[in-house]
Write an enzyme that holds these catalytic residues in place. Sequence first.
Site, PDB file in Angstrom:
ATOM      1  N   CYS A  98      17.272 -49.618 -27.021  1.00 15.44           N
ATOM      2  CA  CYS A  98      18.022 -50.725 -26.433  1.00 15.44           C
ATOM      3  C   CYS A  98      17.832 -52.015 -27.240  1.00 15.44           C
ATOM      4  CB  CYS A  98      17.674 -50.899 -24.956  1.00 15.44           C
ATOM      5  SG  CYS A  98      18.887 -51.914 -24.075  1.00 15.44           S
ATOM      6  N   HIS A 149      18.689 -45.924 -22.635  1.00 13.62           N
ATOM      7  CA  HIS A 149      17.276 -45.876 -22.244  1.00 13.62           C
ATOM      8  C   HIS A 149      16.860 -44.427 -21.977  1.00 13.62           C
ATOM      9  CE1 HIS A 149      16.024 -50.131 -21.719  1.00 13.62           C
ATOM     10  NE2 HIS A 149      17.332 -50.327 -21.635  1.00 13.62           N
ATOM     11  N   GLU A 181      13.988 -43.176 -21.897  1.00 14.93           N
ATOM     12  CA  GLU A 181      12.766 -43.094 -21.083  1.00 14.93           C
ATOM     13  C   GLU A 181      13.078 -42.993 -19.600  1.00 14.93           C
ATOM     14  OE1 GLU A 181      13.730 -47.411 -20.751  1.00 14.93           O
ATOM     15  OE2 GLU A 181      13.931 -45.872 -22.299  1.00 14.93           O
TER      16      GLU A 181
END
Length: 249
Positions: A120, A225, A227
């Site tokens: 990001c 993202h 994660e």
Amino acid sequence: MVAQINEELAPVVYVNTWRKTMDITPYGMFDIDASMTDYVTRTQNAGAIVLQVPRDVPDRAPQILAGADALVIIGGEDVDPSFYGQEPAGSKSTNAEADAFDLALIHEAKRRNLPVFAICRGHQLLNVAFGGTLHQDIAQEPVKHTPGPALPGESPVAEHDIEIAPDSRFIGAVLGETARTNSIHHQSVDRCAPGFRVVATAPDGIVEAIEPETGDWLALSVQWHPEKMAEHQRLFDWFVARVRERPRR
């Protein structure tokens, strides 16, 4: 440098941090250097030891990264447009001091040929570090990024599909030619940095991933993202596995 736990060598991955003032009830307001737990957990789950790097001065980047096997640059605030030669035109909550330090980490990682996973804001910083520019507000023209709502059972943010270049060396090696990603960002890559190429895009043209055109520097750089998406643990697994394969310093 490597660490040894249970007789198994594990790579040491540094993760940068952001600085926030937070209300820690009942003790009051505190300044905190931290990263979201997801970044740390995903990297640890891939088999790495994670050390978080508080903001420092750019000149110390060489000494700071001396013990690292790889670097993860996380999401966060918008990038100050002065770093890519523009005046503010939609950027919000910028912090030039944080940008300068994180850019120094990226340049030092490149100098040392340390693998980098940029996510990001990290993806945007990596592009800026090597001469690229950004769309300062993707809700404005000419982008007007509108990825649409998430489907039932998916992460509670807007999601969309992306197309990945079939000859992508990094993202394509893990995700194939299409993938579903989330959309939690205010800026995006505009002009890709010289020496890099766009290897993934959203249907509306948003640049979702870039990578070096040539050479052996592992720079895994994505706009979304991963994660926050369980199925994208494989990106962290692949990244840490590649770090493990590198010669030990």
